[in-house]
Structure formats: structure tokens, C-alpha cells
Design an enzyme around this catalytic site. Structure first.
Site, PDB file in Angstrom:
ATOM      1  N   ASN A   1       0.856  -1.189   0.000  1.00 59.25           N
ATOM      2  CA  ASN A   1       0.000   0.000   0.000  1.00 59.25           C
ATOM      3  C   ASN A   1       0.888   1.233   0.000  1.00 59.25           C
ATOM      4  OD1 ASN A   1      -2.439   1.528   0.246  1.00 59.25           O
ATOM      5  ND2 ASN A   1      -1.994   1.825   2.419  1.00 59.25           N
TER       6      ASN A   1
ATOM      7  N   HIS B   1       0.749   5.288   1.323  1.00 52.94           N
ATOM      8  CA  HIS B   1      -0.012   6.171   2.206  1.00 52.94           C
ATOM      9  C   HIS B   1       0.635   7.555   2.191  1.00 52.94           C
ATOM     10  CE1 HIS B   1      -2.741   7.208   5.411  1.00 52.94           C
ATOM     11  NE2 HIS B   1      -1.728   7.779   6.037  1.00 52.94           N
TER      12      HIS B   1
ATOM     13  N   SER C   1       4.672   7.049   2.254  1.00 57.13           N
ATOM     14  CA  SER C   1       5.264   5.779   2.679  1.00 57.13           C
ATOM     15  C   SER C   1       4.669   4.624   1.886  1.00 57.13           C
ATOM     16  CB  SER C   1       4.942   5.508   4.162  1.00 57.13           C
ATOM     17  OG  SER C   1       5.240   6.619   4.979  1.00 57.13           O
TER      18      SER C   1
ATOM     19  N   ASP D   1      -2.954   1.018   7.879  1.00 60.77           N
ATOM     20  CA  ASP D   1      -1.767   1.843   7.625  1.00 60.77           C
ATOM     21  C   ASP D   1      -0.635   1.533   8.605  1.00 60.77           C
ATOM     22  OD1 ASP D   1      -3.087   3.146   5.520  1.00 60.77           O
ATOM     23  OD2 ASP D   1      -3.967   4.616   6.884  1.00 60.77           O
TER      24      ASP D   1
ATOM     25  N   GLU E   1       5.148  10.123  -4.466  1.00 62.40           N
ATOM     26  CA  GLU E   1       4.470   8.813  -4.513  1.00 62.40           C
ATOM     27  C   GLU E   1       4.764   8.137  -5.848  1.00 62.40           C
ATOM     28  OE1 GLU E   1       0.302   8.724  -3.467  1.00 62.40           O
ATOM     29  OE2 GLU E   1       0.533  10.388  -2.092  1.00 62.40           O
TER      30      GLU E   1
HETATM   31  C1  GRF Z   1      -2.750   8.686  -2.970  1.00 63.31           C
HETATM   32  O1  GRF Z   1      -2.543   9.885  -2.276  1.00 63.31           O
HETATM   33  C2  GRF Z   1      -2.353   7.519  -2.132  1.00 63.31           C
HETATM   34  O2  GRF Z   1      -1.291   7.791  -1.282  1.00 63.31           O
HETATM   35  C3  GRF Z   1      -3.594   7.257  -1.339  1.00 63.31           C
HETATM   36  O3  GRF Z   1      -4.642   7.491  -2.236  1.00 63.31           O
HETATM   37  C4  GRF Z   1      -4.219   8.429  -3.217  1.00 63.31           C
HETATM   38  C5  GRF Z   1      -4.475   7.834  -4.573  1.00 63.31           C
HETATM   39  O4  GRF Z   1      -4.245   8.746  -5.610  1.00 63.31           O
HETATM   40  N1  GRF Z   1      -3.555   5.931  -0.776  1.00 63.31           N
HETATM   41  P1  GRF Z   1      -4.262   8.248  -7.123  1.00 63.31           P
HETATM   42  O5  GRF Z   1      -5.633   7.622  -7.361  1.00 63.31           O
HETATM   43  O6  GRF Z   1      -3.157   7.283  -7.313  1.00 63.31           O
HETATM   44  O7  GRF Z   1      -4.098   9.487  -7.942  1.00 63.31           O
END
Ligand code: GRF
Length: 203
Positions: free
Chosen positions: A106, A108, A135, A144, A173
């Protein structure tokens, strides 16, 4: 390494994962994208990339256990070695998490263990933090709360709003999630009793 990605929304992380598998020598192959929402834009991204898609609407199921059982069946139909949650906005049952122990990742949007749950950017700003980030972790039964794989730090600016901060965190991310997926797909990342290991070293 067959990968199934679960989404609920825009899928910008999914896009980063797809883009990272473009080269012929990529160890990861995204076999399917599954969404619990039919209107998730990420489904379009998957179709554009020629990846199989499936919608499993949680509202059509009588409770979490029934939904998760159907989800497991759908996922396992693609025979994945790795399942990646990329903005999948459903809390998963213990049975689901145990079924994919050590092969469920996952991402986060906070520097875990800080700010589990929702509204992480706003909470970091309200706390006056000078640093925020994101993370990647193995999923455990604690929301989480599973073993960390990789984090990226984003400095907080004095004029940041939750949106501006979220944008910069998102960019990170999109960098670290493909990295973690590739580590796993290449056999470099695994979950051991003491936590996540990269090249047999504890992370
Ligand atoms: C991201 O901020 C991720 O960290 C969280 O949900 C969001 C998803 O964004 N778990 P996307 O759909 O990948 O644009």
C-alpha cells in the site's frame, strides 16, 4: 512477476506503475486493474495501456466479508505474485490481508507512523510539521500499520495549503511506488518475521 492493482479513483499512482513497466526488461507485469467504483478514472488509464479491468462494486455485496471474498476470487483469477493498493479506498478484512500476507503493498500519503487514516496533508499542516511525505508499506491487519518499505520526505513550505502539499507529495508517490514494485518483482524485497528486507538487509 504478475501484479494486480486495486484502485478507487484517479489512478495517478497506477499510471506511474504502468509507465514504469514499459521497458521490455521490466520484471513486473500488471495483469489487471480492479476498482470498486465504476467511475474511477484509473480504469481508463488501464484500458489505454491494454490492461484487463474489472469493477467489483462493494455496494452490491452484503457486507465486508462477502465483498472481500469476491475480491479475492477475482484477484486470484489473474494469478498474481503481488497485489498493489493504489488509492483503494476500502478497509480490508483480516481474512483478505492474511490471504495476501507478504505480497500486498500500500502507499499512504504521510510519513508513517504519523497520520494514519484520512486528511493527512491537512493534519500535517495543522500540526506545524516542517516535513511531510509518503510511505510504501506491506499491508498488515492494522490500518496503515504494516512494515515500512520506503518513504519520501517533502519539506513543508510556509505558504502550503493541503492541496499544494498534496501535489508535491503525489510527485514523490509516483517515484517511490514503482521503485518498491520493481524491488519486489525482481525478488529483492520480501517480508520477513522482523520486517521488510531489501537484498536481505532489514529496511
Ligand atoms: C494517494 O494519495 C495515495 O497515497 C492514497 O490514495 C491516493 C491515490 O491517488 N492511498 P491516485 O488515485 O493514485 O491518484
Amino acid at each position: 512477476c504478475n501484479v494486480v492493482v486495486l484502485i478507487s479513483g484517479s489512478g495517478s499512482n497506477l499510471q506511474a506503475l504502468i509507465d514504469s513497466t514499459a521497458s521490455a526488461d521490466s520484471p513486473a507485469c500488471i495483469r489487471a486493474v480492479i476498482s470498486n467504483r465504476a467511475d474511477a478514472y484509473g480504469l481508463e488509464r488501464a484500458k489505454q495501456a491494454g490492461i484487463a479491468t474489472l469493477v467489483l462494486d462493494h455496494k452490491q455485496f452484503d457486507g465486508r466479508e462477502a465483498f472481500d471474498a469476491a475480491l479475492v476470487e477475482a484477484i486470484d483469477g489473474f494469478d498474481p505474485q503481488l497485489v498493489v493498493l493504489a488509492g483503494f479506498m476500502r478497509i480490508l478484512t483480516g481474512g483478505f490481508v492474511r490471504h495476501y500476507a507478504g505480497r500486498l503493498l500500500n502507499i499512504h500519503p504521510s510519513l508513517l507512523p504519523k497520520y494514519k487514516g484520512l486528511h493527512t496533508h491537512q493534519r500535517a499542516l495543522e500540526a506545524g510539521d516542517s516535513e511531510h511525505g509518503c510511505s510504501v508499506h506491506f499491508v498488515s491487519e492494522e490500518l496503515d500499520g504494516g512494515p515500512l518499505v520506503v518513504q519520501a520526505v517533502v519539506p513543508v513550505q510556509s505558504d502550503d495549503t493541503p492541496d499544494s502539499l498534496a501535489q508535491r507529495v503525489h510527485r514523490e508517490e509516483h517515484r517511490i511506488y514503482p521503485l518498491a514494485m520493481h524491488w519486489f518483482a525482481a525478488g529483492r524485497l520480501r517480508l520477513a518475521e522482523q520486517g521488510a528486507m531489501l537484498d536481505n538487509q532489514p529496511l
